[in-house]
Design an enzyme around this catalytic site. Sequence first.
Site, PDB file in Angstrom:
ATOM      1  N   LYS A 279       0.882  -1.184   0.000  1.00 47.38           N
ATOM      2  CA  LYS A 279       0.000   0.000   0.000  1.00 47.38           C
ATOM      3  C   LYS A 279       0.907   1.218   0.000  1.00 47.38           C
ATOM      4  CE  LYS A 279      -4.418   1.090   0.183  1.00 47.38           C
ATOM      5  NZ  LYS A 279      -5.602   0.376  -0.324  1.00 47.38           N
TER       6      LYS A 279
ATOM      7  N   ASP B  17      -6.963   4.293  -4.638  1.00 47.30           N
ATOM      8  CA  ASP B  17      -7.649   4.164  -3.336  1.00 47.30           C
ATOM      9  C   ASP B  17      -8.235   5.556  -3.086  1.00 47.30           C
ATOM     10  OD1 ASP B  17      -7.926   2.293  -0.846  1.00 47.30           O
ATOM     11  OD2 ASP B  17      -7.304   4.174   0.043  1.00 47.30           O
TER      12      ASP B  17
HETATM   13  P1  NDP Z   1     -12.809   7.791  -3.018  1.00 46.42           P
HETATM   14  O1  NDP Z   1     -11.728   8.772  -2.792  1.00 46.42           O
HETATM   15  O2  NDP Z   1     -13.333   7.581  -4.379  1.00 46.42           O
HETATM   16  O3  NDP Z   1     -14.057   8.121  -2.052  1.00 46.42           O
HETATM   17  C1  NDP Z   1     -13.892   8.173  -0.677  1.00 46.42           C
HETATM   18  C2  NDP Z   1     -15.188   8.633  -0.060  1.00 46.42           C
HETATM   19  O4  NDP Z   1     -15.104   8.483   1.359  1.00 46.42           O
HETATM   20  C3  NDP Z   1     -15.509  10.077  -0.319  1.00 46.42           C
HETATM   21  O5  NDP Z   1     -16.878  10.245  -0.345  1.00 46.42           O
HETATM   22  C4  NDP Z   1     -14.877  10.775   0.885  1.00 46.42           C
HETATM   23  O6  NDP Z   1     -15.441  12.033   1.191  1.00 46.42           O
HETATM   24  C5  NDP Z   1     -15.195   9.795   1.979  1.00 46.42           C
HETATM   25  N1  NDP Z   1     -14.183   9.918   3.047  1.00 46.42           N
HETATM   26  C6  NDP Z   1     -12.843   9.820   2.915  1.00 46.42           C
HETATM   27  N2  NDP Z   1     -12.224  10.028   4.077  1.00 46.42           N
HETATM   28  C7  NDP Z   1     -13.206  10.277   4.959  1.00 46.42           C
HETATM   29  C8  NDP Z   1     -13.211  10.569   6.336  1.00 46.42           C
HETATM   30  N3  NDP Z   1     -12.075  10.646   7.050  1.00 46.42           N
HETATM   31  N4  NDP Z   1     -14.423  10.739   6.929  1.00 46.42           N
HETATM   32  C9  NDP Z   1     -15.583  10.624   6.206  1.00 46.42           C
HETATM   33  N5  NDP Z   1     -15.626  10.365   4.901  1.00 46.42           N
HETATM   34  C10 NDP Z   1     -14.456  10.195   4.289  1.00 46.42           C
HETATM   35  O7  NDP Z   1     -12.253   6.404  -2.396  1.00 46.42           O
HETATM   36  P2  NDP Z   1     -12.771   4.926  -2.667  1.00 46.42           P
HETATM   37  O8  NDP Z   1     -14.222   4.918  -2.900  1.00 46.42           O
HETATM   38  O9  NDP Z   1     -11.865   4.306  -3.648  1.00 46.42           O
HETATM   39  O10 NDP Z   1     -12.442   4.236  -1.258  1.00 46.42           O
HETATM   40  C11 NDP Z   1     -13.394   4.151  -0.194  1.00 46.42           C
HETATM   41  C12 NDP Z   1     -12.979   3.061   0.760  1.00 46.42           C
HETATM   42  O11 NDP Z   1     -12.931   1.801   0.056  1.00 46.42           O
HETATM   43  C13 NDP Z   1     -11.598   3.212   1.405  1.00 46.42           C
HETATM   44  O12 NDP Z   1     -11.629   2.649   2.701  1.00 46.42           O
HETATM   45  C14 NDP Z   1     -10.713   2.348   0.513  1.00 46.42           C
HETATM   46  O13 NDP Z   1      -9.532   1.922   1.185  1.00 46.42           O
HETATM   47  C15 NDP Z   1     -11.660   1.192   0.251  1.00 46.42           C
HETATM   48  N6  NDP Z   1     -11.335   0.373  -0.906  1.00 46.42           N
HETATM   49  C16 NDP Z   1     -11.251   0.927  -2.156  1.00 46.42           C
HETATM   50  C17 NDP Z   1     -10.966   0.132  -3.241  1.00 46.42           C
HETATM   51  C18 NDP Z   1     -10.970   0.665  -4.627  1.00 46.42           C
HETATM   52  O14 NDP Z   1     -10.919  -0.158  -5.544  1.00 46.42           O
HETATM   53  N7  NDP Z   1     -11.080   1.959  -4.854  1.00 46.42           N
HETATM   54  C19 NDP Z   1     -10.653  -1.306  -3.073  1.00 46.42           C
HETATM   55  C20 NDP Z   1     -10.879  -1.812  -1.732  1.00 46.42           C
HETATM   56  C21 NDP Z   1     -11.180  -0.975  -0.697  1.00 46.42           C
HETATM   57  P3  NDP Z   1     -14.610  13.366   0.872  1.00 46.42           P
HETATM   58  O15 NDP Z   1     -14.762  13.571  -0.596  1.00 46.42           O
HETATM   59  O16 NDP Z   1     -15.262  14.418   1.690  1.00 46.42           O
HETATM   60  O17 NDP Z   1     -13.191  13.119   1.304  1.00 46.42           O
END
Ligand code: NDP
Length: 449
Positions: A122, A162
């Site tokens: 990561k 991510d």
């Molecule tokens: P994105 O950046 O596309 O979206 C993240 C979302 O989560 C946004 O809506 C963001 O809001 C919100 N968010 C981020 N940090 C916080 C926080 N501290 N408190 C509240 N909301 C928060 O990321 P992904 O959708 O790719 O990832 C989401 C989750 O899924 C993560 O945990 C990631 O590790 C996991 N994941 C992702 C994969 C992938 O293929 N993308 C694979 C496996 C797991 P804001 O815009 O306000 O920051």
Amino acid sequence: MLEIVQHVKDKDPNEREFHQAVDEVMASVEGVLDQHPEYRHAKILERLVEPDRVILFRVPWVDDQGIVQVNRGFRIEMNSAIGPYKGGLRFHPSVNLGILKFLAFEQVFKNALTTLPMGGGKGGSDFDPKGKSDLEVMRFCQSFMSELYRHIGPNTDVPAGDIGVGAREIGYLFGMYKKLKNEFTGVLTGKSISWGGSLIRPEATGYGSVYFAAEMLNTQNKTLEGKVCLVSGSGNVAQYTTEKLIEMGAKPITLSDSAGYIYDEAGIDADKLAFVKKLKNIRRGRIKEYAEEYPDAVYTPLDPGADHNPLWAHKADCAFPSATQNEINGKDAKNMIDNGVLLVSEGANMPTTPEGVHFFLGSHILYGPGKAANAGGVSVSGLEMTQNSMRLSWTREEVDERLRLIMRSIHKTCIEAAEQYGSPGNYVNGANIAGFTKVVNAMMDHGVV
Ligand code: NDP
């Protein structure tokens, strides 16, 4: 067992999330260790919690005002026992070594569950893409890659996206890698389809989480049809979770970002989701604007000091946390159970605190931990690597079918491992035991390295 957790805490006392991830895996595998004293003798646990390699570097770049900015870049190459390091890059101001070590540690076991040959890693940076211009993001990505390129490669370490790293960032990172190495290889996944990406990769984590939920429900002869669902986040995972839920006849009613959440009692349908995709992926706006577009929906700002998140207190059947780590605490978990939630499928990594997990397991709901439920993303990344190596592209239907089969296989593996070690129906133990066993057996075969 406690000794190894204590050892990790003593060594790096500030890495709270890493302690949490280690603690959870170690609690699950006690029975395995009792049956395999050779693992202890070979100091397998001590070796597992120590990354193969940590790369930490300076990322200087120039903003639109001509001012020099300096961020910190990381890559944790955690374990390569079963394949090249594989795992995403996160760009978010909260990024630090402890968070990335937790994510890399989780990734090792998750990747082992996918049936594909991938080790775990990561990386990322404390850079915040939010509010930055495209040119600033490009300059940052180029500077980041001007160091990272030395350490990665299609047979060594293959990063992906991510939080904060989507198609735009992967494009800039790939462009710089290609220039510096003068080669066109599958060194990153999540690439655009016209230059080496795989169909279904953007959708894979969200779709996979819903497929996993469907498998869990199937054990009780239930389906997603008509189920009211809570979804958090509004990024990649949340969007495609919502899309698949709609397709499968469920009714998603919430979405969020770090500032607040929307509750749409009538349900988020395909048209509303298309609005969200434009809002978040093109205009890079805030979820608050959903309630301006659809006035029947209610927007609630999140209070970071509150003892619970009201998103999780709505009446619903299923929950799909898809934002970030520790977004569900003990109180949220209790609220969910009290309001009828019978299934949780974790799209995010470690979104539930230990108190919340304890509550879910004690309530005997269907609880799919991230390590298993969100493994669809890295699985299709693995399929992207295969297609790149073969220099061909599979159709959408072909990749989707493979994803479906992989999620089914992960589900079955979890069920069988949990049963074998005396905790039937406990997907946390099942995922940890199955992933752990595969990785440590490979490590044993490789000797002390
Ligand atoms: P994105 O950046 O596309 O979206 C993240 C979302 O989560 C946004 O809506 C963001 O809001 C919100 N968010 C981020 N940090 C916080 C926080 N501290 N408190 C509240 N909301 C928060 O990321 P992904 O959708 O790719 O990832 C989401 C989750 O899924 C993560 O945990 C990631 O590790 C996991 N994941 C992702 C994969 C992938 O293929 N993308 C694979 C496996 C797991 P804001 O815009 O306000 O920051």
